[in-house]
Design a protein around this motif. Structure first.
Motif, short mmCIF file in Angstrom:
data_model
loop_
_atom_site.label_atom_id
_atom_site.label_comp_id
_atom_site.label_asym_id
_atom_site.label_seq_id
_atom_site.Cartn_x
_atom_site.Cartn_y
_atom_site.Cartn_z
N ASP A 172 0.87 -1.17 0.00
CA ASP A 172 0.00 0.00 0.00
C ASP A 172 0.91 1.22 0.00
O ASP A 172 1.62 1.49 0.97
CB ASP A 172 -0.89 -0.01 1.24
N HIS A 173 0.90 1.95 -1.12
CA HIS A 173 1.78 3.11 -1.27
C HIS A 173 1.10 4.43 -0.91
O HIS A 173 1.61 5.50 -1.24
CB HIS A 173 2.29 3.19 -2.71
N LEU A 174 -0.09 4.37 -0.30
CA LEU A 174 -0.91 5.52 0.03
C LEU A 174 -1.58 6.10 -1.22
O LEU A 174 -2.79 6.33 -1.23
CB LEU A 174 -0.12 6.61 0.76
N VAL A 175 -0.79 6.36 -2.26
CA VAL A 175 -1.36 6.86 -3.51
C VAL A 175 -1.94 5.73 -4.36
O VAL A 175 -2.72 5.97 -5.28
CB VAL A 175 -0.29 7.61 -4.34
N SER A 176 -1.56 4.50 -4.04
CA SER A 176 -1.97 3.36 -4.85
C SER A 176 -1.84 2.09 -4.02
O SER A 176 -1.23 2.07 -2.95
CB SER A 176 -1.10 3.24 -6.11
N SER A 235 -6.85 10.87 -6.52
CA SER A 235 -5.73 11.82 -6.40
C SER A 235 -6.04 12.97 -5.46
O SER A 235 -5.13 13.62 -4.96
CB SER A 235 -5.35 12.37 -7.77
N GLU A 236 -7.33 13.23 -5.22
CA GLU A 236 -7.68 14.28 -4.27
C GLU A 236 -7.26 13.90 -2.85
O GLU A 236 -7.17 14.76 -1.97
CB GLU A 236 -9.18 14.55 -4.32
N LYS A 237 -6.99 12.61 -2.63
CA LYS A 237 -6.59 12.14 -1.30
C LYS A 237 -5.08 11.97 -1.17
O LYS A 237 -4.60 11.62 -0.10
CB LYS A 237 -7.31 10.82 -0.98
N TRP A 238 -4.35 12.18 -2.27
CA TRP A 238 -2.90 12.14 -2.17
C TRP A 238 -2.43 13.33 -1.33
O TRP A 238 -2.97 14.44 -1.43
CB TRP A 238 -2.24 12.19 -3.54
N ILE A 239 -1.41 13.11 -0.54
CA ILE A 239 -0.89 14.15 0.35
C ILE A 239 0.38 14.73 -0.25
O ILE A 239 1.36 14.02 -0.47
CB ILE A 239 -0.62 13.59 1.75
N TRP A 240 0.35 16.04 -0.50
CA TRP A 240 1.51 16.74 -1.04
C TRP A 240 2.04 17.70 0.03
O TRP A 240 1.28 18.32 0.76
CB TRP A 240 1.15 17.53 -2.29
N ASN A 241 3.37 17.79 0.10
CA ASN A 241 3.99 18.77 0.98
C ASN A 241 5.17 19.40 0.24
O ASN A 241 5.30 19.24 -0.98
CB ASN A 241 4.42 18.12 2.31
N GLN A 242 6.02 20.11 0.95
CA GLN A 242 7.12 20.82 0.31
C GLN A 242 8.11 19.88 -0.37
O GLN A 242 8.82 20.29 -1.29
CB GLN A 242 7.85 21.69 1.34
N THR A 243 8.17 18.64 0.06
CA THR A 243 9.13 17.69 -0.53
C THR A 243 8.50 16.83 -1.63
O THR A 243 9.21 16.07 -2.27
CB THR A 243 9.71 16.76 0.56
N GLY A 244 7.19 16.96 -1.86
CA GLY A 244 6.55 16.20 -2.91
C GLY A 244 5.35 15.41 -2.42
O GLY A 244 4.74 15.77 -1.42
N VAL A 277 10.95 15.71 -10.33
CA VAL A 277 11.01 14.87 -9.14
C VAL A 277 9.82 15.19 -8.23
O VAL A 277 9.57 16.34 -7.92
CB VAL A 277 12.33 15.09 -8.38
N VAL A 278 9.10 14.14 -7.83
CA VAL A 278 7.94 14.34 -6.95
C VAL A 278 8.09 13.60 -5.63
O VAL A 278 7.30 13.83 -4.71
CB VAL A 278 6.63 13.89 -7.64
N SER A 279 9.11 12.74 -5.51
CA SER A 279 9.32 12.03 -4.25
C SER A 279 10.72 11.42 -4.25
O SER A 279 11.26 11.09 -5.32
CB SER A 279 8.27 10.93 -4.07
N ARG A 280 11.29 11.27 -3.07
CA ARG A 280 12.60 10.63 -2.91
C ARG A 280 12.53 9.60 -1.79
O ARG A 280 11.80 9.77 -0.82
CB ARG A 280 13.68 11.67 -2.58
N LEU A 281 13.32 8.56 -1.95
CA LEU A 281 13.50 7.58 -0.90
C LEU A 281 14.97 7.64 -0.49
O LEU A 281 15.81 6.92 -1.02
CB LEU A 281 13.13 6.18 -1.40
N GLY A 282 15.27 8.54 0.44
CA GLY A 282 16.64 8.77 0.85
C GLY A 282 17.51 9.13 -0.34
O GLY A 282 17.11 9.89 -1.22
N ASN A 283 18.72 8.56 -0.36
CA ASN A 283 19.61 8.78 -1.50
C ASN A 283 19.68 7.56 -2.40
O ASN A 283 20.62 7.40 -3.17
CB ASN A 283 21.02 9.15 -0.99
#
Length: 308
Positions: free
Chosen positions: A128-132, A153-162, A217-223
């Motif tokens: 479960d990826h939250l968005v999908s 998509s209205e339930k996807w959570i966006w913040n300053q990092t994506g 870029v819309v999301s990162r998983l660390g480096n």
């Protein structure tokens, strides 16, 4: 029109009437750039055809001695599988395909697929990826496959990092409760190639390459991984270094990714992208039907314009 949250995200005005906007209209049409046909190499074409028909639910659109074009709706080819004359097993330490991701229209569709795969004894991962919500498996050659459905998509959570994504367990009992019947009939006709996720040798140059093609870029998983899209989608493209920094490119004669297509909304955007790649010293070869190039890790990219 159905109000399935996997299909409908917003409304817009047509001929004085408000109509719900479909997933395709919001994220897989102009002015967006997105992923199209994926081409993979396999060791045994007939074995792969049987798998992709009986397990995944594709139809064969066209077949030759060494190649098969697969479709979900009988007309749009989503996947091409090819058996080269000389092909080695998938090189597990090289860059290339992590998975291609088939996006099914509704949660009920995903539930039906889960029931089918469980019934025939296929080993699965899920998340479960939250968005999908997603199911994961591999074909007989080890090519990774994701089958997923999007949340509203209205339930996807966006913040300053994506966009916020996670790797949580799926509530399989809740998912299977969506089933109205257990009659699996293959992939739904409106299945799309939702995204592709690649193993790359390092992230920064790869990010720069795909930014030149128009992705953000819309999301990162660390480096270790990042996710890119256009039009506010959670991701059309994933990149990771899980094979190791500076992992080698896969040999040409290895099973695995052959090439994948990026669909541009018009010729102008494709020309801009080609010019930007040329500025970055990535060669772009202009074929009659598409432009071809390679990312910094040797993943082959075909640049197409959406047919009107």
């Amino acid at each position: 029109m159905t109000t399935s949250t996997a299909l409908l995200y917003s409304t817009y005005l047509i001929k004085g009437k408000w109509r719900e906007k479909t997933l395709e209209e919001k994220f897989f049409k102009s002015p967006n750039t997105y992923i199209g046909l994926v081409k993979i190499k396999v060791q045994d074409l007939e074995r792969s055809i049987q798998f992709y028909q009986d397990v995944i639910g594709f139809q064969v659109f066209k077949q030759t001695k060494r190649k098969a074009h697969l479709t979900a709706d009988g007309s749009s080819v989503l996947l091409t599988i090819e058996q080269p004359e000389f092909v080695k097993p998938l090189q597990t330490s090289a860059t290339g395909l992590y998975h291609f991701a088939l996006l099914v229209p509704t949660r009920k569709d995903l539930a039906k697929i889960l029931h089918h795969l469980s019934k025939i004894g296929i080993r699965l991962g899920s998340s479960d990826h939250l968005v999908s919500e997603a199911l994961y498996l591999s074909d007989p050659d080890g090519n990774g496959i994701e089958i997923y459905t999007d949340r509203d998509s209205e339930k996807w959570i966006w913040n300053q990092t994506g966009v916020k994504m996670a790797v949580d367990p799926i509530d399989t009992n809740d998912l299977l409760s969506e089933l109205e019947n257990r009659d699996w009939q293959g992939l739904p006709s409106h299945t799309k190639m939702g995204h592709i996720h690649l193993h790359v040798a390092e992230l920064q140059n790869s990010q720069t390459f795909y930014e030149a093609l128009g992705f953000e870029v819309v999301s990162r998983l660390g480096n270790q991984a990042l996710f890119m899209s256009t039009g506010g989608y959670h991701h059309h493209l994933g990149l990771n270094t899980w094979k190791g920094i500076h992992a080698p490119s896969a040999p040409e004669d290895s099973a695995g990714l052959n090439a994948f297509s990026i669909i541009f909304p018009n010729k102008e955007k494709r020309e801009i992208a080609a010019h930007q790649l040329d500025f970055l010293d990535y060669p772009v070869i202009k074929e009659p039907e598409f432009y071809r190039t390679e990312d910094p890790s040797g993943n082959k990219v075909h640049m197409l314009v959406k047919e009107t």
